[in-house]
Design a protein around this motif. Structure first.
Motif, PDB file in Angstrom:
ATOM      1  N   UNK B 181      -3.206   4.924   5.537  1.00  0.00           N
ATOM      2  CA  UNK B 181      -4.419   4.712   5.212  1.00  0.00           C
ATOM      3  C   UNK B 181      -4.629   3.579   4.201  1.00  0.00           C
ATOM      4  N   UNK B 182      -3.440   3.608   3.185  1.00  0.00           N
ATOM      5  CA  UNK B 182      -3.356   2.701   2.005  1.00  0.00           C
ATOM      6  C   UNK B 182      -3.730   1.192   2.494  1.00  0.00           C
ATOM      7  N   UNK B 183      -2.934   0.909   3.590  1.00  0.00           N
ATOM      8  CA  UNK B 183      -2.812  -0.703   4.142  1.00  0.00           C
ATOM      9  C   UNK B 183      -4.202  -0.893   4.765  1.00  0.00           C
ATOM     10  N   UNK B 184      -4.778   0.071   5.660  1.00  0.00           N
ATOM     11  CA  UNK B 184      -5.814  -0.161   6.241  1.00  0.00           C
ATOM     12  C   UNK B 184      -6.905  -0.233   5.299  1.00  0.00           C
ATOM     13  N   UNK B 185      -6.978   0.546   4.201  1.00  0.00           N
ATOM     14  CA  UNK B 185      -8.252   0.494   3.349  1.00  0.00           C
ATOM     15  C   UNK B 185      -8.188  -0.911   2.428  1.00  0.00           C
ATOM     16  N   UNK B 186      -6.907  -1.453   2.164  1.00  0.00           N
ATOM     17  CA  UNK B 186      -6.566  -2.754   1.313  1.00  0.00           C
ATOM     18  C   UNK B 186      -7.156  -3.745   2.448  1.00  0.00           C
ATOM     19  N   UNK B 187      -6.493  -3.714   3.784  1.00  0.00           N
ATOM     20  CA  UNK B 187      -7.118  -5.105   4.672  1.00  0.00           C
ATOM     21  C   UNK B 187      -8.542  -4.995   4.717  1.00  0.00           C
ATOM     22  N   UNK B 188      -9.328  -4.040   4.919  1.00  0.00           N
ATOM     23  CA  UNK B 188     -10.772  -3.846   5.398  1.00  0.00           C
ATOM     24  C   UNK B 188     -11.514  -4.220   4.204  1.00  0.00           C
ATOM     25  N   UNK B 189     -10.972  -3.898   2.853  1.00  0.00           N
ATOM     26  CA  UNK B 189     -11.726  -4.121   1.711  1.00  0.00           C
ATOM     27  C   UNK B 189     -11.631  -5.625   1.132  1.00  0.00           C
ATOM     28  N   UNK B 190     -10.667  -6.235   1.756  1.00  0.00           N
ATOM     29  CA  UNK B 190     -10.027  -7.350   1.168  1.00  0.00           C
ATOM     30  C   UNK B 190      -9.857  -7.440  -0.258  1.00  0.00           C
ATOM     31  N   UNK B 191      -9.388  -6.249  -0.682  1.00  0.00           N
ATOM     32  CA  UNK B 191      -8.833  -6.051  -2.222  1.00  0.00           C
ATOM     33  C   UNK B 191      -9.979  -6.009  -3.082  1.00  0.00           C
ATOM     34  N   UNK B 192     -11.144  -5.409  -2.535  1.00  0.00           N
ATOM     35  CA  UNK B 192     -12.157  -5.000  -3.181  1.00  0.00           C
ATOM     36  C   UNK B 192     -12.130  -3.403  -3.433  1.00  0.00           C
ATOM     37  N   UNK B 193     -11.942  -3.130  -4.772  1.00  0.00           N
ATOM     38  CA  UNK B 193     -11.619  -1.762  -5.114  1.00  0.00           C
ATOM     39  C   UNK B 193     -12.785  -1.009  -5.115  1.00  0.00           C
ATOM     40  N   UNK B 194     -14.101  -1.393  -5.356  1.00  0.00           N
ATOM     41  CA  UNK B 194     -15.088  -0.473  -5.246  1.00  0.00           C
ATOM     42  C   UNK B 194     -15.387  -0.115  -3.822  1.00  0.00           C
TER      43      UNK B 194
END
Lengths: 406, 312
Positions: B181-194
């Motif tokens: 999930x970490x990788x998925x969220x990082x990629x989907x969000x383009x590094x947007x923490x919000x």
């Protein structure tokens, strides 16, 4: 402000020509349904509004195009036909534009009948197509009242009244001409008057405006364009009738289709019917032409460079005709169902809700409404599930309904 | 409470990412002397948070009296901003000798003219107030403002940084997060923490055990799935149904033509069609988006795009 709104009747004695006494009697004495039919733009709806206002009745209005299925109708209408008016006045229920009833839902008509049979308040239905098959079964359950097209004199008189109030510069004979030219459609006449109002109103100016289409004439033009591959024949179809068919939507004065908007412009008719008659590559080529025409349409409004009309005319006729690979055997034409005005209304309704929720989010986050709007899709499930957040954000029932729907 | 607020760091020590920026800002704060600042960078990488930390560190308990937060895209027009600034700047900061701070978020939403006015305002009140401006693109800020500010560029968060924050939240909220999930969220969000935190909180509202499939479920629910259906119908040649669903979707979700075209352009990559057709369609997408901006009727433009999916 639109003059069609500004000069809407607010009292029954301002309504011209229509049988208002019969209507009044019905509303005061009946707990059943009345079907009013008559062509578009003659004041069916606004007469009912004036009546409700004069009687100080609550008016509950529904547009038939919102009736997607039986459940929806019963939920929209069921309670309101039983519940007393909020303010303890009388109440009248208006189901507008029956012809917009989607034909797929046969249950729709049945549901309306069910509502009519159980109503505690007068229900008024309006339609422009009295002979449509889908409303046939309804007629048995309704009293019927016809509203006739307005006479030329009546329209001319109204136009003159408006022209004086607006201090327009006009030739009296021009107003008479405008009235005749509107064929009984007062709304069209007033709209035209407003469009013409920036200059002296003369017969010539009216001719330039181009006559409002008549469905039959539009269909003839369309048939010619769709049937032939010969660009000359196609071009003649529009150049012959230049004065009666509006090529594009001259109402599109800006990006908001809420104002004016000519639902019957040739461009919309072609748009509606291309996919019924053009296949594969023909389809994409024809739509490519429409898309270019639309860009011209916007640029005319923006720069007032009316010469673009030359290209629009050629593209819509010869261009569309030539987009097909071979002559078709059969042409299918449907009346354009598209109403930018109505669609825009629906669209803005939902949009408003979205903004309201984003606004509420903005009070709890350090973000602008706009940014919250972008985040909303990722938060909707959370907002749906979390009672705590719903309370914290003070979400109302309508907000949650909306979240559940999307 | 929304996690993006609950877990907003209050200290330089808790602030994740942008090390190079944070270090220099911290030095300013320690000297109690900050210049006008311009924070530029994508959404959700800590611009507002850092501005808040500055205020809290400079003013301590009285930070709320000495910190004015404005949003350029919400506060209509420069006049409103000017008035608010005037009222706020009239008094000097109470607690310390330092300047009060005005944080103007999304300042690239201001027109060029409004920015000129802002420049004058910055000058007029420079005795009592420091500005922190945030923007997505510093190129949209006029040169005279840029030259008055120390410019800091914020970058999207790296996977390690996103992971660090997610682990912290997981511990507090007692979540179990799948490795993938970490990788998925990082990629989907383009590094947007919000975005990461919003998705995470949405997931957690369904299940504290956050799996790959749950994550995908939330993310795909965020986009109306109908667009994909519309494209597939068009590819199969059923243009009439495709456009009907398209119109219905736009009305029900109140989406604009640009919303739709954005999604079509993303969706093209996932379609089951030959590569050269994909390139052709992306090209068309751009052309239609251009015409949409120039034209008047978004729906006709979308139909024209859709017709290209029917084309053989």
């Amino acid at each position: 402000m639109l003059w069609t709104e500004k000069y809407k009747p607010t009292k029954l004695n301002q309504v011209i020509q229509h049988p208002v006494e019969k209507l009044k009697k019905f509303v005061l004495n009946s707990k059943s349904a009345l079907l009013i039919y008559g062509p578009t733009g003659i004041g069916k709806t606004s007469t009912i509004y004036a009546l409700a206002q004069e009687l100080n009745y609550e008016l509950y209005e529904l547009n038939a195009s919102n009736f997607r299925n039986k459940e929806k109708i019963l939920s929209l209408l069921g309670t309101s036909t039983q519940q007393k008016s909020l303010f303890n006045n009388g109440k009248v229920i208006l189901i507008d534009e029956l012809e917009g009833l989607s034909a797929i839902d046969r249950g729709a008509v049945k549901a309306i009948i069910e509502v009519i049979q159980n109503t505690s308040f007068p229900i008024i239905l309006t339609t422009t197509s009295f002979d449509a098959d889908k409303i046939e079964p309804l007629k048995k359950y309704c009293q019927i009242l016809e509203f006739e097209p307005l006479t030329r004199e009546a329209i001319a008189k109204k136009l003159e009244e408006i022209a004086k109030k607006e201090k327009l510069d006009y030739e009296p004979s021009a107003l008479d001409y405008l009235a005749r030219y509107s064929s009984g459609d007062l709304r069209a006449a007033i709209t035209d008057l407003q469009v013409l109002s920036n200059k002296k109103i003369t017969k010539e100016a009216i001719l330039e405006l181009g006559t409002r289409e008549k469905t039959e004439e539009i269909k003839n033009v369309l048939l010619k364009i769709f049937k032939t591959k010969d660009i000359n024949i196609a071009y003649e179809a529009i150049s012959d009738k230049k004065s009666v068919v509006n090529l594009i939507d001259f109402g599109k004065t800006n990006r908001s289709p809420a104002v004016f908007s000519d639902d019957n412009a040739l461009i919309y008719w072609i748009e509606e019917n291309i996919p019924r008659n053009y296949q594969l590559n023909e389809l994409s080529q024809a739509f490519d032409i429409l898309s270019k025409v639309d860009v011209f349409q916007r640029q005319i409004m923006k720069s007032q460079h009316y010469r673009f009309l030359v290209y629009i005319g050629s593209l819509l006729s010869a261009g569309i005709a030539n987009a097909k690979d071979k002559k078709p055997e059969k042409i299918i034409l449907k009346k354009t169902r598209r109403s930018p005005k109505q669609n825009f209304r629906l669209w803005s309704l939902v949009s408003k809700r979205k903004y309201l929720i984003a606004d509420k989010l903005a009070t709890q986050t350090r973000l602008s409404t706009q940014r919250n709007l972008e985040e909303l899709p990722y938060l909707k499930i959370l907002l749906k599930n979390s009672k705590e957040l719903q309370e914290q954000l003070e979400l109302e029932k309508q907000d949650i309904d909306y979240l559940n729907k999307i | 409470m929304l996690w993006i607020e609950k877990y907003r760091p209050e200290d330089f020590e808790d602030f994740v990412g942008q090390e190079h920026v944070a270090k220099r800002i911290k030095a300013f704060v320690e000297q109690k002397n900050i210049p006008h600042l311009l924070f530029s960078g994508p959404a959700g990488v800590g611009k507002s948070t850092l501005a808040l930390i500055i205020a809290k560190k400079l003013f301590g308990d009285t930070w709320k009296h000495n910190f004015l937060e404005l949003n350029a895209s919400d506060s209509r027009g420069i006049d409103i901003i000017r008035n608010e600034v005037k009222d706020f700047a009239r008094t000097r900061s109470l607690s310390t000798s330092t300047h009060k701070i005005i944080f103007l978020d999304e300042s690239d939403a201001l027109t060029k003219d409004a920015q000129q006015a802002l420049r004058r305002t910055m000058e007029t009140y420079s005795n009592s107030v420091r500005f922190i401006l945030s923007c997505n693109y510093s190129t949209r800020i006029i040169d005279p403002i840029q030259s008055r500010c120390a410019i800091f560029r914020f970058k999207p968060l790296t996977l390690e940084q996103v992971t660090k924050v997610m682990d912290k939240i997981a511990k507090e909220e007692k979540l179990k997060i799948d490795k993938k999930v970490y990788g998925i969220l990082h990629e989907l969000s383009n590094g947007d923490l919000r975005r990461v935190e919003n998705i995470l909180q949405s997931c957690a509202s369904i299940n504290k055990n956050i799996t790959e499939s749950l994550t995908y479920e939330i993310v795909s629910a965020a986009r109306p799935k109908e667009v994909k259906e519309v494209l597939n119908l068009a590819i199969k040649g059923d243009f009439l149904t495709a456009r009907k669903i398209l119109l219905k979707t736009m009305l029900e979700h109140s989406l604009t033509g640009l919303d739709i075209i954005k999604q079509i352009q993303k969706e093209i990559w996932n379609l089951d069609i030959p590569d050269n057709k994909k390139i052709d369609l992306i090209n068309k997408c751009g052309e239609i988006e251009f015409r949409m901006v120039e034209g008047s009727d978004e729906f006709i433009q979308l139909e024209a795009l859709l017709a290209n999916f029917v084309k053989k």
